[in-house]
Design a protein around this motif. Sequence first.
Motif, PDB file in Angstrom:
ATOM      1  N   LYS A 238      -5.062   8.747  -6.846  1.00 49.01           N
ATOM      2  CA  LYS A 238      -6.091   7.723  -7.004  1.00 49.01           C
ATOM      3  C   LYS A 238      -5.755   6.485  -6.170  1.00 49.01           C
ATOM      4  O   LYS A 238      -5.904   5.352  -6.621  1.00 49.01           O
ATOM      5  N   THR A 239      -5.299   6.718  -4.943  1.00 47.03           N
ATOM      6  CA  THR A 239      -4.863   5.599  -4.108  1.00 47.03           C
ATOM      7  C   THR A 239      -6.002   4.641  -3.779  1.00 47.03           C
ATOM      8  O   THR A 239      -5.760   3.469  -3.490  1.00 47.03           O
ATOM      9  N   ASP A 240      -7.251   5.139  -3.849  1.00 54.18           N
ATOM     10  CA  ASP A 240      -8.396   4.266  -3.555  1.00 54.18           C
ATOM     11  C   ASP A 240      -8.618   3.234  -4.662  1.00 54.18           C
ATOM     12  O   ASP A 240      -9.384   2.275  -4.480  1.00 54.18           O
ATOM     13  N   GLU A 241      -7.935   3.409  -5.792  1.00 57.53           N
ATOM     14  CA  GLU A 241      -8.093   2.473  -6.909  1.00 57.53           C
ATOM     15  C   GLU A 241      -6.982   1.418  -6.954  1.00 57.53           C
ATOM     16  O   GLU A 241      -6.974   0.556  -7.826  1.00 57.53           O
TER      17      GLU A 241
ATOM     18  N   LYS B 281      -0.946   5.622  -9.656  1.00 55.18           N
ATOM     19  CA  LYS B 281      -2.153   5.932  -8.886  1.00 55.18           C
ATOM     20  C   LYS B 281      -1.836   6.782  -7.656  1.00 55.18           C
ATOM     21  O   LYS B 281      -2.628   7.633  -7.259  1.00 55.18           O
TER      22      LYS B 281
ATOM     23  N   THR C 275       0.838  -1.196   0.000  1.00 52.41           N
ATOM     24  CA  THR C 275       0.000   0.000   0.000  1.00 52.41           C
ATOM     25  C   THR C 275       0.879   1.255   0.000  1.00 52.41           C
ATOM     26  O   THR C 275       2.065   1.181   0.333  1.00 52.41           O
TER      27      THR C 275
END
Length: 375
Positions: free
Chosen positions: A336-339, A331, A301
């Motif tokens: 766009k870390t939620d993707e 990302k 992550t």
Amino acid sequence: MEKKYETLFTEYTLPNGVAIRNRFVLAPLTHISSNDDGTIADVELPYMEKRSKDVGISITAASNVTDLGKAFPGQPSVAHDSDIPGLKKLADVMKKNGAKALVQIHHGGAQSLPNLTPGGDVAAPSPVDLKSFGQKEEHHAREITPDEIRETIKAFGEATRRAIEAGFDGVEIHGANHYLIHQFVSPYYNRRDDEWKDPFKFPLEVVESVVAAAEKYADKDFIIGYRFSPEEAEEPGIRMELTKELLEHLREQPLDYLHASLFDIHSKTREGQYKDKERIKLLHEWIGGKMPLIGIGSIFTPEDALSALETGVEFIALGRELLLDPRFIEKIKDGKTDEIISYFDPTREDKHELPPNLWKQFDQGFYPLPRKDDK
């Protein structure tokens, strides 16, 4: 991009003066996808291009420097001049988007597979029986002769020449993970009574051979790194005290980085005077700023990446995560870390954009990693 991630994207200048655009490294990953003769297969090219796109440094899968050193099915080779045309194609796609492209030069030693080596021959510092990659039964490794040791040291230099001719920006010497160079350091594998009993003689002569080839065939921008494993479970095996001695030698060599092979970057030392201390922090301290350190291990992550960088390492290598999501870095940069995909999903139609053989190994649970189906 969130401000807290900016440190991951800062430039870093290596000891040789080469600027690396960010702190991300594509780890050398076994993909079992090269042709049977070790030449680069077409399926490797898009796979490596996607994973190299956003990193600062991209490293190939371990590539054998001699036929005797072949340790994986589908392993790429850098042992013959006939390998160079395919390696040129690989270098081109790895460098295409601005990453520095390196070949990891490797010899399996005792871990070489008899079904892949000439005449089923396997050689190690000392005789040993063991199981290696995917094996169900043990195989025997004989003692490598002094003449063969010298030939192997030269082979690392010749592999470096081929990497240069193919257009790579550097090489990483694979001195980790129980392969030949590691075996010479280890008291478990190296029980010799000749000059090669010295745990540092073989690795340092390999470094010397590689450096000499780089000085002869490349310019000063050519990058040379060295990967090592700080501890091993075998008894008697490599302990942190021995690794400290190894680093005292390596940090005096004309290397551009060191790369600690860890399954978890925050793992702690098993025993001895450094018991329960984070390995990576000790290693960074022992290098003493002479060259940067790459850390790796269970980074899935953006928070894991930040936490890894906060240990003090200059670079973080991504392995399994860039296999799961080749757009991981993009990302983060695009907010766009939620993707981000941080688990293996066997139902994905795109099969994580992995080569067929590697996807099959993931699906069968060959490598430990988070899974959507919790298999």
